[in-house]
Design a protein around this motif. Sequence first.
Motif, short mmCIF file in Angstrom:
data_model
loop_
_atom_site.label_atom_id
_atom_site.label_comp_id
_atom_site.label_asym_id
_atom_site.label_seq_id
_atom_site.Cartn_x
_atom_site.Cartn_y
_atom_site.Cartn_z
N ASN A 77 0.82 -1.22 0.00
CA ASN A 77 0.00 0.00 0.00
C ASN A 77 0.86 1.27 0.00
O ASN A 77 0.55 2.24 -0.68
N GLU A 89 2.39 1.72 -3.42
CA GLU A 89 1.39 2.23 -4.36
C GLU A 89 1.16 3.73 -4.18
O GLU A 89 1.08 4.49 -5.16
N LYS A 90 1.13 4.15 -2.92
CA LYS A 90 0.91 5.57 -2.64
C LYS A 90 2.08 6.41 -3.16
O LYS A 90 1.88 7.50 -3.70
N ILE A 107 4.02 5.62 -5.67
CA ILE A 107 3.91 5.63 -7.13
C ILE A 107 2.85 6.65 -7.56
O ILE A 107 3.05 7.44 -8.49
N ASP A 108 1.72 6.66 -6.83
CA ASP A 108 0.65 7.60 -7.15
C ASP A 108 1.10 9.05 -6.99
O ASP A 108 0.60 9.95 -7.67
N MET A 109 2.05 9.28 -6.07
CA MET A 109 2.58 10.65 -5.87
C MET A 109 3.47 11.06 -7.03
O MET A 109 3.82 12.24 -7.15
N LEU A 128 1.71 -3.59 -9.26
CA LEU A 128 2.34 -2.28 -9.02
C LEU A 128 3.32 -1.94 -10.13
O LEU A 128 4.03 -2.81 -10.63
N ASP A 129 3.38 -0.66 -10.45
CA ASP A 129 4.30 -0.18 -11.49
C ASP A 129 5.69 0.06 -10.86
O ASP A 129 6.18 1.18 -10.79
#
Lengths: 212, 212
Positions: A150, A153-154, A156-158, A179-180
């Motif tokens: 998690n 992922e956060k 990466i999202d940033m 996940l990337d």
Amino acid sequence: MNIPNLQIALDNNNLEDALLCLQEIAEYVDIIEAGTILCLNEGMKAVKYIKTLYPDKILLADTKCADAGKTVANNCKLAGADWMTVICSATLPTMKAAFDIMSDLQVELYGDWTFEHAKSWYDLGIRQVVYHQSRDSLLSGGSWGEKDLNKIEKLIDMGFKVSVTGGLDYDKIDLFRNLDVYTFIVGRGLREADNPAEEAAKWKKRLEEIWG
Amino acid sequence: MNIPNLQIALDNNNLEDALLCLQEIAEYVDIIEAGTILCLNEGMKAVKYIKTLYPDKILLADTKCADAGKTVANNCKLAGADWMTVICSATLPTMKAAFDIMSDLQVELYGDWTFEHAKSWYDLGIRQVVYHQSRDSLLSGGSWGEKDLNKIEKLIDMGFKVSVTGGLDYDKIDLFRNLDVYTFIVGRGLREADNPAEEAAKWKKRLEEIWG
């Protein structure tokens, strides 16, 4: 998603062992890391030898720099490193000083870093972070779990390119399949394999299968 | 209060310069620090040379270790270091692994460490911390103030031996006169003095005047 890079962490105690490992597996890896253990033991000589022998690979000096960012970055660059690492508890001026010199910089996530800290690195222009399971935590029984995924992922999202590392072996790759991930950093999982070249080739194949 | 130790931080880029500095001032200092910059550039060779030439001085390897505490500590000990440093964001297992091997360990305080963290280090048995003004923060205009002195006092009250470092020169000693400082760590304030030996002798004399 892009196919993640494969990075070999050369946390060898001496340069001979590190070079021997590279002789076997360099062709399969995208990034070569002169590990902290290797740098502290052999100095920037290790970085110089590796860059001379493998000029076409991205070379990362894992200095985990906490201070004197300009001097450490200058020394790494002079030795031939493309990238270096700073520790998450370094001050922003330290990170900026290093970032201004290297072609890229990774922040190593240890201890109680926060997403607020991560935002401040992002605001400096830094785009790479390394998400860890500490070697010593793993030795104390820690392992990869949902909580880690998690957080990754956060990040990466940033907008971060996230490298993951710590006790990674082939059987754990699938954990990250949604996940990337930018880079898988593998140390003993490759160095201590029965056949390091075969193991590295297997890794590359699996990364292509999942992310390709 | 005890008379604080004087520690020379050898943050030289190469071993020759570090040894030249020691040749001038070793007799005046209590603790010799093989700085992070020196260790990263020259490797543990630097620690070995210094211990060979100055076997009676306490020798600190400023590794700012963040992971692999056992391996890094073993390598430092093998090279002749008495003490080493770990970064405050290292996990407790990393600190414990290093502490179990070295005769003493210092936690380097950078970034957002808390007194709760400090308590957890104390509970491990660790008694030394290094309070910093980061070199890069100083370059960005930071300086020593009441806030620093209060934190240092609180750490001393918790039972820590506190070393202080960061842009310290002779004129700043008096700032600390009411505190039971364990060690003053001085780098460029000694290394770059017009006459390093005279400057170190002056430091020792002033420490004795205030704390003696």
